[in-house]
Design a protein around this motif. Structure first.
Motif, short mmCIF file in Angstrom:
data_model
loop_
_atom_site.label_atom_id
_atom_site.label_comp_id
_atom_site.label_asym_id
_atom_site.label_seq_id
_atom_site.Cartn_x
_atom_site.Cartn_y
_atom_site.Cartn_z
N LYS A 1 0.85 -1.19 0.00
CA LYS A 1 0.00 0.00 0.00
C LYS A 1 0.89 1.24 0.00
CE LYS A 1 -3.36 2.26 3.04
NZ LYS A 1 -4.09 2.08 4.31
N ALA A 2 0.63 2.13 -0.94
CA ALA A 2 1.38 3.38 -1.05
C ALA A 2 0.48 4.54 -0.64
CB ALA A 2 1.87 3.59 -2.49
N THR A 3 1.07 5.50 0.09
CA THR A 3 0.33 6.69 0.50
C THR A 3 1.11 7.92 0.07
OG1 THR A 3 -0.50 5.50 2.43
CG2 THR A 3 -0.73 7.88 2.45
N SER A 4 0.42 8.86 -0.61
CA SER A 4 1.08 10.06 -1.10
C SER A 4 1.11 11.15 -0.04
CB SER A 4 0.38 10.59 -2.35
OG SER A 4 -0.82 11.24 -1.99
N LEU A 5 1.81 12.21 -0.36
CA LEU A 5 1.91 13.37 0.51
C LEU A 5 0.53 13.97 0.79
CD1 LEU A 5 3.84 15.38 1.93
CD2 LEU A 5 3.89 16.67 -0.20
N LEU A 6 -0.37 13.90 -0.20
CA LEU A 6 -1.72 14.45 -0.06
C LEU A 6 -2.72 13.46 0.51
CD1 LEU A 6 -1.88 16.39 -3.44
CD2 LEU A 6 -1.37 17.30 -1.17
N LYS B 1 -4.13 7.00 -1.68
CA LYS B 1 -3.65 5.65 -1.40
C LYS B 1 -3.88 4.75 -2.59
CE LYS B 1 -4.62 6.29 3.43
NZ LYS B 1 -5.50 6.03 4.54
N ALA B 2 -2.97 3.79 -2.78
CA ALA B 2 -3.12 2.77 -3.83
C ALA B 2 -2.54 1.47 -3.30
CB ALA B 2 -2.42 3.20 -5.11
N THR B 3 -3.08 0.34 -3.77
CA THR B 3 -2.66 -0.97 -3.28
C THR B 3 -2.41 -1.90 -4.46
OG1 THR B 3 -4.05 -0.66 -1.34
CG2 THR B 3 -3.31 -2.89 -1.78
N VAL B 4 -1.39 -2.77 -4.33
CA VAL B 4 -1.10 -3.78 -5.35
C VAL B 4 -0.65 -5.06 -4.64
CG1 VAL B 4 1.31 -3.13 -5.70
CG2 VAL B 4 0.05 -4.21 -7.55
N LYS B 5 -1.03 -6.20 -5.19
CA LYS B 5 -0.61 -7.48 -4.65
C LYS B 5 0.86 -7.70 -5.02
CE LYS B 5 -2.15 -12.25 -4.34
NZ LYS B 5 -3.15 -13.22 -4.82
N LEU B 6 1.67 -8.13 -4.05
CA LEU B 6 3.10 -8.30 -4.31
C LEU B 6 3.38 -9.28 -5.44
CD1 LEU B 6 4.66 -8.31 -0.73
CD2 LEU B 6 4.82 -6.53 -2.46
N SER B 7 2.62 -10.37 -5.51
CA SER B 7 2.86 -11.35 -6.57
C SER B 7 2.45 -10.84 -7.95
CB SER B 7 2.14 -12.67 -6.26
OG SER B 7 0.76 -12.45 -6.15
N ASP B 8 1.71 -9.72 -8.03
CA ASP B 8 1.33 -9.13 -9.32
C ASP B 8 2.38 -8.17 -9.87
OD1 ASP B 8 -1.04 -10.51 -9.36
OD2 ASP B 8 -2.25 -8.83 -8.63
N LYS C 1 4.98 7.05 1.94
CA LYS C 1 4.91 5.92 2.85
C LYS C 1 4.44 4.68 2.11
CE LYS C 1 2.13 4.59 6.83
NZ LYS C 1 1.10 5.08 7.74
N TYR C 2 5.06 3.55 2.42
CA TYR C 2 4.64 2.25 1.92
C TYR C 2 4.39 1.35 3.13
CZ TYR C 2 6.28 3.35 -2.82
OH TYR C 2 6.46 3.89 -4.06
N GLY D 1 -4.69 -7.56 -10.24
CA GLY D 1 -3.80 -7.30 -11.36
C GLY D 1 -3.37 -5.87 -11.57
N LYS D 2 -3.85 -4.92 -10.77
CA LYS D 2 -3.40 -3.54 -10.98
C LYS D 2 -3.43 -2.75 -9.67
CE LYS D 2 -7.84 -1.56 -12.33
NZ LYS D 2 -8.51 -0.77 -13.34
N ALA D 3 -2.69 -1.68 -9.65
CA ALA D 3 -2.72 -0.79 -8.49
C ALA D 3 -4.11 -0.18 -8.43
CB ALA D 3 -1.65 0.29 -8.61
N SER D 4 -4.72 -0.27 -7.28
CA SER D 4 -6.09 0.20 -7.18
C SER D 4 -6.34 0.92 -5.87
CB SER D 4 -7.06 -0.98 -7.32
OG SER D 4 -6.82 -1.92 -6.29
N ALA D 5 -7.56 1.33 -5.67
CA ALA D 5 -8.01 2.03 -4.46
C ALA D 5 -7.43 3.42 -4.37
CB ALA D 5 -7.68 1.21 -3.20
N VAL D 6 -7.22 4.06 -5.49
CA VAL D 6 -6.71 5.44 -5.47
C VAL D 6 -7.82 6.34 -4.98
CG1 VAL D 6 -5.81 7.32 -6.86
CG2 VAL D 6 -5.11 4.98 -7.35
#
Length: 172
Positions: A114-119, A122-129, A151-152, A166-171
């Motif tokens: 899960k990645a979080t931006s300065l603003l 958030k986005a999430t991706v499965k490690l195996s993807d 932050k990750y 299959g893709k980064a999601s939850a933006v």
């Protein structure tokens, strides 16, 4: 951090180099002595170390930068029969490191990044993807989805928000 004299450390440099260091080759000193200059073990003048991990079998090291790129390094690529210091020039793609993780390779299919931006986006991706091109490549995972990542986190599926396979999601 605590370690033992027979531990093996992986030093990851800002330039992408990986240095395998056997602690038994370092002279034991007391607190009053300065100690040894590590770059001389690799015939280098200077090393800009961004992270240090213990070398363990079947572990994947994950490096995440502020531009949304992720590099995954398999520890088994650095375990050798010969017990000597080792330097791999392009062992991983260097960059502006934000977070790094060491995770058992067997858990890659059950963990999400899960990645979080300065603003606060958030986005999430499965490690195996995450596409693993080669030992020296970074994969562009979150770039284009969110900018200025600060932050990750490693999370489980239950903690992921609106995850799409299959893709980064939850933006948000």
């Amino acid at each position: 951090f605590q370690c033992r004299a027979n531990d093996v450390l992986m030093l990851f440099s800002e330039q992408g180099g990986v240095y395998k260091l056997y602690l038994e080759n370092i002279e034991y000193t007391t607190g009053k002595k300065v100690g040894e200059f590590i770059p001389t073990h690799f015939r280098q003048n200077d090393i800009d170390v961004v992270d240090i991990k213990f070398l363990e079998p079947d572990v994947t090291y994950i490096f995440c930068d502020d531009a949304g790129k992720v590099c995954m390094v398999d520890s088994n690529e650095f375990i050798t029969e010969k017990r000597k210091q080792k330097y791999v020039q392009n062992g991983f793609a260097g960059g502006s490191l934000v977070n790094s993780f060491a995770i058992p390779t067997s858990e890659l299919d059950s963990k999400y990044l899960k990645a979080t931006s300065l603003l606060g986006m958030k986005a999430t991706v499965k490690l195996s993807d995450i596409l693993r091109k080669s030992r020296t490549a970074k994969t562009c995972v979150f770039a284009g989805n969110i900018d200025n990542i600060r932050k990750y986190e490693l999370i489980t599926l239950e903690e992921a928000e609106n995850y799409e396979v299959g893709k980064a999601s939850a933006v948000k």
